[in-house]
Design a protein around this motif. Structure first.
Motif, PDB file in Angstrom:
ATOM      1  N   ILE A  51      30.226  41.926  28.235  1.00  0.00           N
ATOM      2  CA  ILE A  51      30.870  42.193  29.125  1.00  0.00           C
ATOM      3  C   ILE A  51      31.196  41.650  29.997  1.00  0.00           C
ATOM      4  O   ILE A  51      30.346  41.651  30.513  1.00  0.00           O
ATOM      5  CB  ILE A  51      31.215  43.785  28.622  1.00  0.00           C
ATOM      6  N   VAL A  52      31.798  41.331  30.251  1.00  0.00           N
ATOM      7  CA  VAL A  52      31.611  40.862  32.028  1.00  0.00           C
ATOM      8  C   VAL A  52      32.683  41.841  32.463  1.00  0.00           C
ATOM      9  O   VAL A  52      34.017  42.212  32.833  1.00  0.00           O
ATOM     10  CB  VAL A  52      32.546  39.101  31.987  1.00  0.00           C
ATOM     11  N   ASN A  53      31.977  42.326  33.707  1.00  0.00           N
ATOM     12  CA  ASN A  53      32.938  43.366  34.981  1.00  0.00           C
ATOM     13  C   ASN A  53      33.816  41.965  36.278  1.00  0.00           C
ATOM     14  O   ASN A  53      31.925  41.963  36.561  1.00  0.00           O
ATOM     15  CB  ASN A  53      32.394  44.432  35.239  1.00  0.00           C
ATOM     16  N   ASN A  54      34.836  42.221  36.112  1.00  0.00           N
ATOM     17  CA  ASN A  54      34.973  41.631  38.091  1.00  0.00           C
ATOM     18  C   ASN A  54      35.735  42.437  38.927  1.00  0.00           C
ATOM     19  O   ASN A  54      36.023  42.131  39.754  1.00  0.00           O
ATOM     20  CB  ASN A  54      35.975  40.064  37.315  1.00  0.00           C
ATOM     21  N   THR A  55      35.288  43.804  38.782  1.00  0.00           N
ATOM     22  CA  THR A  55      36.344  43.865  39.949  1.00  0.00           C
ATOM     23  C   THR A  55      35.165  45.262  40.718  1.00  0.00           C
ATOM     24  O   THR A  55      34.123  45.230  40.187  1.00  0.00           O
ATOM     25  CB  THR A  55      37.183  45.189  38.939  1.00  0.00           C
ATOM     26  N   PRO A  56      35.611  45.699  41.764  1.00  0.00           N
ATOM     27  CA  PRO A  56      34.853  46.218  43.176  1.00  0.00           C
ATOM     28  C   PRO A  56      34.164  47.345  42.501  1.00  0.00           C
ATOM     29  O   PRO A  56      33.222  47.800  43.149  1.00  0.00           O
ATOM     30  CB  PRO A  56      35.087  45.889  43.545  1.00  0.00           C
ATOM     31  N   SER A  57      34.850  48.275  41.281  1.00  0.00           N
ATOM     32  CA  SER A  57      34.066  49.066  41.296  1.00  0.00           C
ATOM     33  C   SER A  57      32.289  49.671  40.741  1.00  0.00           C
ATOM     34  O   SER A  57      32.167  50.525  40.697  1.00  0.00           O
ATOM     35  CB  SER A  57      34.498  50.348  39.588  1.00  0.00           C
ATOM     36  N   CYS A  58      32.268  48.798  40.062  1.00  0.00           N
ATOM     37  CA  CYS A  58      30.538  48.510  39.619  1.00  0.00           C
ATOM     38  C   CYS A  58      30.565  46.954  40.452  1.00  0.00           C
ATOM     39  O   CYS A  58      31.062  46.402  40.827  1.00  0.00           O
ATOM     40  CB  CYS A  58      30.176  48.370  38.454  1.00  0.00           C
ATOM     41  N   PRO A  59      29.296  46.924  40.439  1.00  0.00           N
ATOM     42  CA  PRO A  59      28.857  45.245  40.626  1.00  0.00           C
ATOM     43  C   PRO A  59      29.165  44.326  39.195  1.00  0.00           C
ATOM     44  O   PRO A  59      29.350  44.820  37.849  1.00  0.00           O
ATOM     45  CB  PRO A  59      26.964  45.726  40.065  1.00  0.00           C
ATOM     46  N   LYS A  60      29.466  43.264  39.675  1.00  0.00           N
ATOM     47  CA  LYS A  60      30.654  42.241  39.382  1.00  0.00           C
ATOM     48  C   LYS A  60      28.858  41.645  38.530  1.00  0.00           C
ATOM     49  O   LYS A  60      28.065  41.522  39.094  1.00  0.00           O
ATOM     50  CB  LYS A  60      31.363  41.687  40.280  1.00  0.00           C
ATOM     51  N   GLY A  61      29.868  40.992  37.509  1.00  0.00           N
ATOM     52  CA  GLY A  61      28.786  40.324  36.318  1.00  0.00           C
ATOM     53  C   GLY A  61      28.297  40.919  34.995  1.00  0.00           C
ATOM     54  O   GLY A  61      30.206  41.504  34.218  1.00  0.00           O
ATOM     55  N   VAL A  62      27.341  40.155  34.403  1.00  0.00           N
ATOM     56  CA  VAL A  62      27.705  40.796  32.472  1.00  0.00           C
ATOM     57  C   VAL A  62      26.581  41.718  32.707  1.00  0.00           C
ATOM     58  O   VAL A  62      25.538  41.382  32.902  1.00  0.00           O
ATOM     59  CB  VAL A  62      27.024  38.764  32.535  1.00  0.00           C
ATOM     60  N   TYR A  63      27.382  42.305  31.782  1.00  0.00           N
ATOM     61  CA  TYR A  63      26.319  43.637  30.749  1.00  0.00           C
ATOM     62  C   TYR A  63      26.796  43.174  29.691  1.00  0.00           C
ATOM     63  O   TYR A  63      27.192  42.764  29.363  1.00  0.00           O
ATOM     64  CB  TYR A  63      27.131  44.919  30.596  1.00  0.00           C
ATOM     65  N   MET A  64      25.071  43.390  29.151  1.00  0.00           N
ATOM     66  CA  MET A  64      25.013  43.385  27.363  1.00  0.00           C
ATOM     67  C   MET A  64      24.844  45.066  26.945  1.00  0.00           C
ATOM     68  O   MET A  64      24.612  45.690  27.491  1.00  0.00           O
ATOM     69  CB  MET A  64      23.440  43.172  27.627  1.00  0.00           C
ATOM     70  N   LYS A  65      25.645  44.474  25.545  1.00  0.00           N
ATOM     71  CA  LYS A  65      25.383  46.067  25.181  1.00  0.00           C
ATOM     72  C   LYS A  65      23.953  46.040  24.281  1.00  0.00           C
ATOM     73  O   LYS A  65      23.287  45.326  24.045  1.00  0.00           O
ATOM     74  CB  LYS A  65      26.221  45.357  24.014  1.00  0.00           C
ATOM     75  N   VAL A  66      23.666  47.445  24.809  1.00  0.00           N
ATOM     76  CA  VAL A  66      22.054  48.351  23.736  1.00  0.00           C
ATOM     77  C   VAL A  66      22.487  49.480  23.053  1.00  0.00           C
ATOM     78  O   VAL A  66      23.296  49.905  23.587  1.00  0.00           O
ATOM     79  CB  VAL A  66      21.576  48.085  24.611  1.00  0.00           C
ATOM     80  N   PRO A  67      21.590  49.093  21.570  1.00  0.00           N
ATOM     81  CA  PRO A  67      21.537  50.618  21.561  1.00  0.00           C
ATOM     82  C   PRO A  67      21.328  51.901  22.192  1.00  0.00           C
ATOM     83  O   PRO A  67      20.757  51.853  23.686  1.00  0.00           O
ATOM     84  CB  PRO A  67      20.873  50.527  19.884  1.00  0.00           C
TER      85      PRO A  67
END
Length: 205
Positions: A51-67
């Motif tokens: 998933i890609v976050n482009n909002t300032p609420s959390c660090p902007k960047g690419v997050y990977m889903k993990v179990p």
């Protein structure tokens, strides 16, 4: 051309060559960053692993889903918003938040502060923000407090505990785009300062 002028121009040559070198490094950095971004977006679209976050609420960047089996403090998760909070977010919207309190943990609300353990989170009293009653509370079974470190995040300091049924995925920050931006600005001598309106800080993620 007199001697002083000639010497002055000679002294300027190293700076000129450095600027050229700096420009090449900046272009290479941008090219590599774009290639990485393209690969990530393709993988995200095809396999839906990222998933890609482009909002300032959390660090902007690419997050990977993990179990995940159990959640730890400060884990990032995606979850669906439990209710509609106009004009900020609608019920079912996907949010990106951090686990700050688990079932059985205590938290308190007093004036404009929510306290969880040793951490204090500011609460803003604005017309469009829901407000929780002051007091001391215990997180119910099957629920969590999800808050982000960013002061203006719209999270459990306004929504309260959220059921684990709303959790979609645990995610980890894979590529921090804020870091890449900082590196690019350092290479180019740019300015990271931006002006936001107050309401823009309350992001949907």
């Amino acid at each position: 051309m007199n001697d002083s002028t000639f010497v002055s121009r000679l002294k300027s040559l190293p700076q000129f060559h450095w600027n050229l070198k700096q420009g090449r490094r900046s272009k290479l950095f941008v090219l590599i960053s774009l290639c990485i971004a393209l690969v990530i977006f393709l993988l995200a679209d095809v396999f839906q692993v990222f998933i890609v976050n482009n909002t300032p609420s959390c660090p902007k960047g690419v997050y990977m889903k993990v179990p995940y089996g159990t959640l730890a403090y400060d884990d990032y998760v995606t979850l669906t918003c439990p209710h509609t909070y106009e004009p900020l977010v609608k019920e079912g919207t996907s949010l990106l938040k951090r686990v700050k309190a688990k079932p059985g943990d205590t938290y308190s609300i007093k004036n404009s502060i929510m306290v969880i353990g040793k951490n204090a989170y500011p609460i803003y009293h604005l017309d469009y923000l829901p407000q929780l009653d002051e007091g001391e509370y215990v997180v119910p079974d099957g629920e969590y407090m999800f808050l982000n470190d960013m002061p203006y995040s719209f999270d459990s300091r306004y929504m309260g505990p959220i059921s684990q049924d709303h959790i979609q995925n645990k995610v980890i920050l894979l590529i921090n785009l804020d870091f890449f931006q900082a590196m690019y600005l350092k290479l180019t001598g740019g300015n990271a300062d931006e002006t936001y309106s107050f309401s823009n800080y309350f992001s949907h993620m």
